[in-house]
Scaffold this motif. Structure first.
Motif, PDB file in Angstrom:
ATOM      1  N   GLY A  81       5.081  -3.299   9.761  1.00  0.00           N
ATOM      2  CA  GLY A  81       5.931  -2.206  10.199  1.00  0.00           C
ATOM      3  C   GLY A  81       5.378  -1.658  11.495  1.00  0.00           C
ATOM      4  N   PRO A  82       6.110  -0.791  12.166  1.00  0.00           N
ATOM      5  CA  PRO A  82       5.649  -0.243  13.440  1.00  0.00           C
ATOM      6  C   PRO A  82       4.436   0.655  13.255  1.00  0.00           C
ATOM      7  N   GLY A  83       3.568   0.667  14.269  1.00  0.00           N
ATOM      8  CA  GLY A  83       2.439   1.591  14.271  1.00  0.00           C
ATOM      9  C   GLY A  83       1.189   1.071  13.631  1.00  0.00           C
ATOM     10  N   VAL A  84       1.148  -0.205  13.178  1.00  0.00           N
ATOM     11  CA  VAL A  84      -0.030  -0.761  12.518  1.00  0.00           C
ATOM     12  C   VAL A  84      -0.506  -1.990  13.280  1.00  0.00           C
ATOM     13  N   THR A  85      -1.808  -2.035  13.541  1.00  0.00           N
ATOM     14  CA  THR A  85      -2.447  -3.216  14.119  1.00  0.00           C
ATOM     15  C   THR A  85      -3.450  -3.744  13.102  1.00  0.00           C
ATOM     16  N   TYR A  86      -3.311  -5.021  12.749  1.00  0.00           N
ATOM     17  CA  TYR A  86      -4.197  -5.620  11.756  1.00  0.00           C
ATOM     18  C   TYR A  86      -5.292  -6.426  12.466  1.00  0.00           C
ATOM     19  N   ARG A  87      -6.480  -6.379  11.880  1.00  0.00           N
ATOM     20  CA  ARG A  87      -7.604  -7.093  12.477  1.00  0.00           C
ATOM     21  C   ARG A  87      -8.538  -7.533  11.355  1.00  0.00           C
ATOM     22  N   ARG A  88      -9.024  -8.773  11.462  1.00  0.00           N
ATOM     23  CA  ARG A  88     -10.003  -9.242  10.483  1.00  0.00           C
ATOM     24  C   ARG A  88     -11.378  -8.700  10.875  1.00  0.00           C
ATOM     25  N   LEU A  89     -11.982  -7.964   9.952  1.00  0.00           N
ATOM     26  CA  LEU A  89     -13.298  -7.383  10.213  1.00  0.00           C
ATOM     27  C   LEU A  89     -13.978  -7.097   8.885  1.00  0.00           C
ATOM     28  N   ASP A  90     -15.228  -7.538   8.787  1.00  0.00           N
ATOM     29  CA  ASP A  90     -16.062  -7.269   7.613  1.00  0.00           C
ATOM     30  C   ASP A  90     -16.859  -5.998   7.902  1.00  0.00           C
ATOM     31  N   ILE A  91     -16.536  -4.939   7.224  1.00  0.00           N
ATOM     32  CA  ILE A  91     -17.100  -3.632   7.535  1.00  0.00           C
ATOM     33  C   ILE A  91     -18.609  -3.593   7.333  1.00  0.00           C
ATOM     34  N   GLU A  92     -19.155  -4.497   6.522  1.00  0.00           N
ATOM     35  CA  GLU A  92     -20.600  -4.535   6.297  1.00  0.00           C
ATOM     36  C   GLU A  92     -21.338  -5.431   7.286  1.00  0.00           C
ATOM     37  N   ARG A  93     -20.736  -6.522   7.670  1.00  0.00           N
ATOM     38  CA  ARG A  93     -21.465  -7.546   8.423  1.00  0.00           C
ATOM     39  C   ARG A  93     -21.096  -7.630   9.895  1.00  0.00           C
ATOM     40  N   ASP A  94     -19.914  -7.149  10.270  1.00  0.00           N
ATOM     41  CA  ASP A  94     -19.475  -7.273  11.658  1.00  0.00           C
ATOM     42  C   ASP A  94     -19.816  -6.018  12.453  1.00  0.00           C
ATOM     43  N   CYS A 103     -13.071   6.087  17.990  1.00  0.00           N
ATOM     44  CA  CYS A 103     -13.078   7.180  17.016  1.00  0.00           C
ATOM     45  C   CYS A 103     -11.668   7.401  16.473  1.00  0.00           C
ATOM     46  N   TYR A 104     -11.632   8.060  15.294  1.00  0.00           N
ATOM     47  CA  TYR A 104     -10.382   8.221  14.558  1.00  0.00           C
ATOM     48  C   TYR A 104     -10.293   9.623  13.966  1.00  0.00           C
ATOM     49  N   ASP A 105      -9.043  10.074  13.788  1.00  0.00           N
ATOM     50  CA  ASP A 105      -8.799  11.349  13.107  1.00  0.00           C
ATOM     51  C   ASP A 105      -8.894  11.192  11.595  1.00  0.00           C
ATOM     52  N   LEU A 106      -8.602  10.016  11.102  1.00  0.00           N
ATOM     53  CA  LEU A 106      -8.642   9.750   9.664  1.00  0.00           C
ATOM     54  C   LEU A 106      -9.149   8.338   9.431  1.00  0.00           C
ATOM     55  N   ILE A 107     -10.102   8.203   8.513  1.00  0.00           N
ATOM     56  CA  ILE A 107     -10.550   6.894   8.041  1.00  0.00           C
ATOM     57  C   ILE A 107     -10.318   6.856   6.546  1.00  0.00           C
ATOM     58  N   THR A 108      -9.600   5.864   6.083  1.00  0.00           N
ATOM     59  CA  THR A 108      -9.318   5.735   4.658  1.00  0.00           C
ATOM     60  C   THR A 108     -10.005   4.506   4.093  1.00  0.00           C
ATOM     61  N   VAL A 109     -10.501   4.659   2.882  1.00  0.00           N
ATOM     62  CA  VAL A 109     -11.117   3.550   2.146  1.00  0.00           C
ATOM     63  C   VAL A 109     -10.557   3.639   0.734  1.00  0.00           C
ATOM     64  N   ARG A 119     -23.755   0.701   0.918  1.00  0.00           N
ATOM     65  CA  ARG A 119     -22.860   1.851   1.086  1.00  0.00           C
ATOM     66  C   ARG A 119     -23.413   2.902   2.022  1.00  0.00           C
ATOM     67  N   THR A 120     -24.712   3.172   1.935  1.00  0.00           N
ATOM     68  CA  THR A 120     -25.279   4.226   2.768  1.00  0.00           C
ATOM     69  C   THR A 120     -25.174   3.873   4.247  1.00  0.00           C
ATOM     70  N   ARG A 121     -25.516   2.648   4.581  1.00  0.00           N
ATOM     71  CA  ARG A 121     -25.442   2.221   5.981  1.00  0.00           C
ATOM     72  C   ARG A 121     -24.014   2.237   6.493  1.00  0.00           C
ATOM     73  N   VAL A 122     -23.087   1.715   5.694  1.00  0.00           N
ATOM     74  CA  VAL A 122     -21.687   1.688   6.105  1.00  0.00           C
ATOM     75  C   VAL A 122     -21.150   3.111   6.257  1.00  0.00           C
ATOM     76  N   LEU A 123     -21.560   4.002   5.344  1.00  0.00           N
ATOM     77  CA  LEU A 123     -21.106   5.387   5.432  1.00  0.00           C
ATOM     78  C   LEU A 123     -21.548   6.019   6.751  1.00  0.00           C
ATOM     79  N   HIS A 124     -22.790   5.770   7.168  1.00  0.00           N
ATOM     80  CA  HIS A 124     -23.265   6.318   8.442  1.00  0.00           C
ATOM     81  C   HIS A 124     -22.452   5.771   9.615  1.00  0.00           C
ATOM     82  N   ARG A 125     -22.119   4.494   9.570  1.00  0.00           N
ATOM     83  CA  ARG A 125     -21.354   3.918  10.683  1.00  0.00           C
ATOM     84  C   ARG A 125     -19.932   4.482  10.707  1.00  0.00           C
ATOM     85  N   LEU A 126     -19.339   4.729   9.555  1.00  0.00           N
ATOM     86  CA  LEU A 126     -17.994   5.317   9.537  1.00  0.00           C
ATOM     87  C   LEU A 126     -18.029   6.759  10.005  1.00  0.00           C
ATOM     88  N   ARG A 127     -19.068   7.513   9.619  1.00  0.00           N
ATOM     89  CA  ARG A 127     -19.197   8.893  10.103  1.00  0.00           C
ATOM     90  C   ARG A 127     -19.174   8.947  11.627  1.00  0.00           C
TER      91      ARG A 127
END
Length: 347
Positions: A81-94, A103-109, A119-127
């Motif tokens: 649908g409009p407004g979405v860009t998809y990308r392959r990315l491993d949030i832990e390894r990439d 940066c983003y106004d909202l990050i959803t998981v 989890r702790t490392r990934v949480l810091h990177r998302l922050r």
């Protein structure tokens, strides 16, 4: 199911595997607590087939949706649908530098935090990717609300507490049995330290003190156990080796020394009756007083000995004392039991 590889996720989606559909309660909570600002940007982590990403786009966000499964992303693009860009990315390894925006106004998981190992490392990177005032929204099953066989897809209260720590605001809502966590204002706590409860006894620690008089003679006590030994003994809680050596020296012999002048030469490690034993080899050359037997239940007398006489005392040396003496005068006492010796640079 937790901690699957990208190939295993591909197989999951290729075989028809799906996650719980986005519910009305979740939609209402997102609208109430994370409405899209003007030109709002959102990152949907672990987007799967893209249902949440398309919903956020419909609410006014421009959405970057990422997932580690190529199969899931291919299906998500077919329903694009409009407004979405998809990308392959491993949030832990990439490298998250590969994201389209910094940066983003909202990050959803949604429904995937339990599958993140680091989890702790990934949480810091998302922050780090949140704009000021932005929110991280984690939607997750709760362990108490799922069958025991499905606990690996859910978070328990301890994990939820870890996730919510270090934020200025951490709000929790219920969405038909799912926990919806809205986290704002990254505020990491300063580093600290803590124990893990009272440990079981594991090792003996103490100090052996080599004290020499002006003639270079070394002080030994004839023990009630039938061995010659140096002054010394176990550390008190919170006491360093030098302080323990000086305290034990005074308690056992009445000799007084300044802890600042006690030099730790090495840490020695052996074992006794199956228990590790750590002994600090401590050197003291400046003291006042004359040696006196203050603990007759332990030592019968104190004597000054010529160093050259130590190999021919005629009676054994207490093993830790022998190792300490061998630290000060290496090679003087042949045939000692094995010991691990760790020299101290300052000594």
């Amino acid at each position: 199911m937790a901690h699957l590889t990208p190939e295993e996720w591909d197989a999951h989606y290729a075989s028809g595997g799906r996650f719980r559909s986005l519910g009305g309660a979740e939609r209402r909570l997102l609208a109430a607590h994370a409405p899209a600002p003007a030109d709002g940007r959102a990152l949907d982590v672990g987007c799967g087939l893209g249902e949440l990403a398309r919903h956020l786009a419909g609410c006014g966000y421009r959405v970057d949706a990422v997932d580690r499964s190529a199969v899931a992303l291919a299906e998500a693009r077919r329903a694009d649908g409009p407004g979405v860009t998809y990308r392959r990315l491993d949030i832990e390894r990439d490298d998250l530098g590969g994201l389209p925006r910094s940066c983003y106004d909202l990050i959803t998981v949604r429904l995937v935090w339990a599958f993140v190992r680091d989890r702790t490392r990934v949480l810091h990177r998302l922050r780090e990717r949140l704009r000021p005032g932005g929110a991280l929204c984690v939607i997750t099953p709760v362990a108490d609300a799922v069958p025991a066989s499905r606990r690996d897809i859910a978070l328990d209260e301890e994990e939820i507490g870890l996730l919510c720590a270090g934020w200025e605001s951490a709000e929790r809502y219920d969405a038909d049995g799912l926990a919806v966590l809205v986290l704002r204002g990254p505020s990491p706590a300063p580093p600290g330290s803590a124990g893990k409860g009272r440990p079981s006894p594991h090792a003996l620690t103490g100090a052996g003190v080599v004290v020499t008089d002006r003639a270079g003679r070394v002080l030994l006590g004839w023990s009630v156990r039938g061995v010659w030994e140096l002054p010394g003994g176990k550390n008190d809680p919170g006491e360093d080796f030098g302080a323990a050596a000086v305290r034990e020296l005074e308690e056992e012999t009445s000799l007084k020394a300044d802890p600042a002048g006690a030099r730790v030469l090495a840490i020695l490690m052996d074992s006794v009756d199956g228990m590790p034993r750590l002994t600090a080899a401590v050197r003291v050359t400046d003291f006042t007083g004359e040696p006196v037997v203050t603990e007759p239940r332990l030592v019968r007398r104190w004597e000054w000995h010529e160093v050259s006489d130590l190999p021919v005392l005629g009676r054994p040396l207490f093993t830790p004392s022998a190792h300490v003496l061998d630290t000060v005068w290496p090679g003087l006492l042949p045939g000692l039991p094995p010991v691990h010796r760790y020299p101290v640079a300052d000594g």
